[in-house]
Design a protein around this motif. Structure first.
Motif, PDB file in Angstrom:
ATOM      1  N   GLU A  93       0.807  -1.210   0.000  1.00  0.00           N
ATOM      2  CA  GLU A  93       0.000   0.000   0.000  1.00  0.00           C
ATOM      3  C   GLU A  93       0.840   1.259   0.000  1.00  0.00           C
ATOM      4  N   ILE A  96       2.095   1.864  -3.446  1.00  0.00           N
ATOM      5  CA  ILE A  96       0.993   2.280  -4.315  1.00  0.00           C
ATOM      6  C   ILE A  96       0.626   3.738  -4.066  1.00  0.00           C
ATOM      7  N   LEU A  97       0.598   4.151  -2.803  1.00  0.00           N
ATOM      8  CA  LEU A  97       0.252   5.534  -2.477  1.00  0.00           C
ATOM      9  C   LEU A  97       1.275   6.509  -3.028  1.00  0.00           C
ATOM     10  N   ARG A 203      -9.771  -1.915  -4.435  1.00  0.00           N
ATOM     11  CA  ARG A 203      -8.580  -1.497  -3.689  1.00  0.00           C
ATOM     12  C   ARG A 203      -8.004  -0.210  -4.259  1.00  0.00           C
ATOM     13  N   THR A 204      -8.160  -0.011  -5.563  1.00  0.00           N
ATOM     14  CA  THR A 204      -7.750   1.251  -6.173  1.00  0.00           C
ATOM     15  C   THR A 204      -8.534   2.401  -5.561  1.00  0.00           C
ATOM     16  N   SER A 207      -7.246   3.144  -2.004  1.00  0.00           N
ATOM     17  CA  SER A 207      -5.961   3.851  -2.024  1.00  0.00           C
ATOM     18  C   SER A 207      -6.137   5.321  -2.384  1.00  0.00           C
ATOM     19  N   HIS A 208      -7.005   5.601  -3.350  1.00  0.00           N
ATOM     20  CA  HIS A 208      -7.238   6.996  -3.729  1.00  0.00           C
ATOM     21  C   HIS A 208      -7.965   7.762  -2.626  1.00  0.00           C
ATOM     22  N   LYS A 210      -7.678   7.202   0.548  1.00  0.00           N
ATOM     23  CA  LYS A 210      -6.663   7.473   1.567  1.00  0.00           C
ATOM     24  C   LYS A 210      -5.808   8.675   1.183  1.00  0.00           C
TER      25      LYS A 210
END
Length: 237
Positions: A93, A96-97, A203-204, A207-208, A210
């Protein structure tokens, strides 16, 4: 045209992947679908090819020689905003962030299915139409307290201070702002903002969200566990 690719003017895609076999396999699949594809194999080459060919979308591996995909994304987004689909070997994560923070729109973890990759590419290429549609939904402006969204200029201010959002973060915020206080399912957000209803995209969305919370304030986006998210007005103190 196969795999749901747009049947309008042929889009140009820059494929950036240092593994020749993977690069060629992705290139062949995209060309077979009808896209014009440009290839790059390292960070500096990716930036140079981006400037030379002006692609409509970039398919970008994170781990690259020269400099990594995050730096490539940072440089090309500073030059000209463009949809970026990142490929990563690590389903981490934090990693990814970082990618989302420098302007990536979506990501896929290796190994991935070619059909899913093509579907996500097609969805990201419909981004402009979705952005215009989402912008029209926010008129008249909802009451969001000290959060101000200008859909025409694509600018956001919190308590009078301008906040920089990536194109995807802005579109996600617009979607939530169209129905303040209403919980929107993660699947619905992925379908409306990214344009594709694949279940793997939830999950995309997380993440966005967040990343968006870190910029506009965590208290502004309410989580309903197992369901989705809602934008909540926060009054200026």
């Amino acid at each position: 045209m196969a795999d749901g690719a747009p049947n309008t003017t042929t889009a140009r895609i820059l494929v950036v992947e240092d593994e020749p076999v993977i690069n060629q396999a992705v290139t062949d699949r995209l060309r077979g679908t009808g896209y014009d594809v440009v290839q790059a194999f390292d960070g500096p080459d990716a930036v140079a090819r981006f400037e030379e060919t002006a692609p409509d979308l970039v398919l970008l591996d994170v781990m690259l020689p020269g400099f990594d995909g995050h730096e490539v994304c940072r440089r090309i987004q500073a030059s000209r905003p463009v949809p970026v689909l990142m490929l990563t070997a690590r389903d981490d994560e934090a990693d990814i962030l970082v990618g989302l923070g420098v302007g990536a729109d979506d990501y896929m973890t290796k190994p991935f299915r070619m059909r899913e990759m093509v579907a996500r590419v097609a969805a990201l290429l419909r981004r402009v139409e979705r952005a215009e549609e989402l912008a029209s939904r926010t008129a008249p402006k909802p009451d969001l307290g000290d959060l101000d969204i200008d859909s025409a200029s694509r600018r956001v201010r919190v308590a009078g201070e301008e906040i920089h959002l990536t194109p995807t973060e802005f579109d996600l915020l617009l979607c939530l702002a169209a129905a303040p206080g209403t919980v929107l399912a993660r699947e619905r957000l992925y379908a409306e903002v990214w344009g594709w209803s694949g279940a793997t995209g939830t999950r995309t969305v997380d993440s966005h969200v967040k990343a968006l919370r870190a910029k506009i304030g965590a208290q502004r986006v309410r989580t309903v566990h197992g369901v989705g998210y809602a934008l909540e007005p926060v009054a200026q103190p």
